[in-house]
Enzyme design. Structure first.
Site, PDB file in Angstrom:
ATOM      1  N   ASP A 190       0.770  -1.115  -0.044  1.00  0.00           N
ATOM      2  CA  ASP A 190      -0.078   0.031   0.018  1.00  0.00           C
ATOM      3  C   ASP A 190       0.764   1.148   0.124  1.00  0.00           C
ATOM      4  OD1 ASP A 190      -2.453  -1.564  -0.093  1.00  0.00           O
ATOM      5  OD2 ASP A 190      -1.972  -1.641   2.260  1.00  0.00           O
ATOM      6  N   ASN A 225       9.110   2.295  -4.181  1.00  0.00           N
ATOM      7  CA  ASN A 225      10.042   1.419  -3.361  1.00  0.00           C
ATOM      8  C   ASN A 225      10.474   1.894  -2.116  1.00  0.00           C
ATOM      9  OD1 ASN A 225       9.928  -0.497  -5.475  1.00  0.00           O
ATOM     10  ND2 ASN A 225      11.959  -0.070  -6.437  1.00  0.00           N
TER      11      ASN A 225
END
Length: 357
Positions: A250, A274
């Protein structure tokens, strides 16, 4: 049609303006984390909690969140959910073995102990949005709800877990079903970005799905890969000591959407995804991001986004190639993460790309 537009505006959420912002759909929940059968953490969970943690301070335009909880919901959140009178708040138990060394998703056994009622089309505001994000965790997003989101939103992003998760009728153990066996398959050509974890990707028929939409596969400590019809690109990870992987996907989606909203190329937006995914696994539950960190990232996004005059839309010319500043952007984020993880709340040492002190 004019009449249709008037109806949509008449039913818009008070925080919304037709034609702007995002629509985020997915429930809050209660999470309880076990290691070797012993509770080691519990707290607020669900896609809405992790997404808003990134989207609210960093997005170019505000989003509306449509979530449901029961009257037992015990947390104060900035985006008020709908309270169901017929069901309690969704509850998950996540079990990890101590020998997993921090554990990846593959080490986790997840149980849906109970589920709040579904999010129905009638729960959505009838407005036009720059983007929609369907991020169900417990089967709360119905096919007809996703269909309406596709009609309302110019760019559609979907977390595939909300489409392919299945739940054991006995103990609620979470499993996965092939996408082709679900009622959501028909909508895939209308989705712009589909996010999946490495565990979920085998259930997609990736080679077929990438022909009609962009697929981002998150790969934990190995970063992520972006697939589209004509190619693919690998996006580097950020080193981190993993404590709890809950919500990492999420947070990745939140960072990815933020990057797109500022006009970043898809691999650059995935790099930001990331970054926030990595910061999330270093804490139990919803991570607490220092305001100085968020301010530094937002200032960099504002600087990078000055060349773009509009947020993403279906007419936005999406670039799947890394920008010329991709590596510099990563260096900036690496330095920010190092200072953050070392407990340094003074991020004035991190300036914009190419000027990292």
């Amino acid at each position: 049609m004019a009449g249709e537009e008037e109806t949509m505006e008449d039913h818009c959420h008070p925080k919304s303006s037709a034609g702007g912002g995002g629509l985020v759909v997915g429930n809050y929940c209660h999470d309880v984390i076990f290691r070797d059968g012993v509770v080691v953490g519990e707290g607020l969970g669900g896609a809405a909690s992790f997404l808003s943690n990134v989207l609210d301070p960093l997005s170019r335009n505000p989003s509306i969140y449509i979530s449901k909880v029961g009257s037992d919901f015990s947390y104060s959140v900035s985006n008020a959910p709908i309270t169901s009178t017929s069901s309690r708040t969704t509850l998950f138990h996540a079990h990890f073995p101590s020998a997993s060394g921090g554990g990846y998703h593959g080490d986790r056994i997840l149980h849906r102990v109970r589920a709040c009622e579904s999010i129905f089309p009638s729960d959505l505001p009838l407005c036009r949005f720059d983007f929609g994000l369907a991020a169900g965790v417990a089967g709360e997003i119905l096919p007809e709800t996703l269909a309406l989101m596709l009609d309302l939103c110019r760019v559609m992003l979907v977390d595939v877990q909300g489409l392919i998760r299945v739940f054991d009728s006995g103990d609620g153990t979470v499993g996965l079903a092939p996408l082709r066996s679900t009622a959501f398959l028909e909508f895939i050509p209308r989705i712009d970005f589909l996010k999946a974890s490495a565990d979920e990707a085998p259930f997609l028929d990736l080679e077929e799905v990438r022909k009609v939409c962009c697929v981002i596969v998150t790969e934990g400590k190995d970063g992520c890969s972006v697939y589209w019809k004509e190619g693919e690109v690998k996006v580097a990870p950020f080193p981190v000591v993993q404590i709890d992987p809950t919500g990492a996907g999420d947070s990745f989606l939140g960072g990815f959407v933020v990057g797109l909203s500022w006009g970043l190329a898809v691999p650059d937006a995935a790099l930001l995804g990331n970054f926030f995914g990595a910061l999330t696994v270093g804490q139990i539950g919803v991570p607490k991001f220092e305001l100085s960190l968020l301010k530094a990232v937002r200032q960099e996004l504002e600087r990078m986004g000055t060349q773009f005059s509009e947020p993403c839309s279906r007419n936005f010319s999406v670039s799947y190639q890394k920008s010329v500043s991709h590596e510099d952007f990563r260096d900036f984020l690496v330095r920010a993460a190092e200072l953050y993880c070392c407990g340094n709340s003074d991020l004035t040492q991190v300036n914009h790309i190419g000027e990292i002190a």
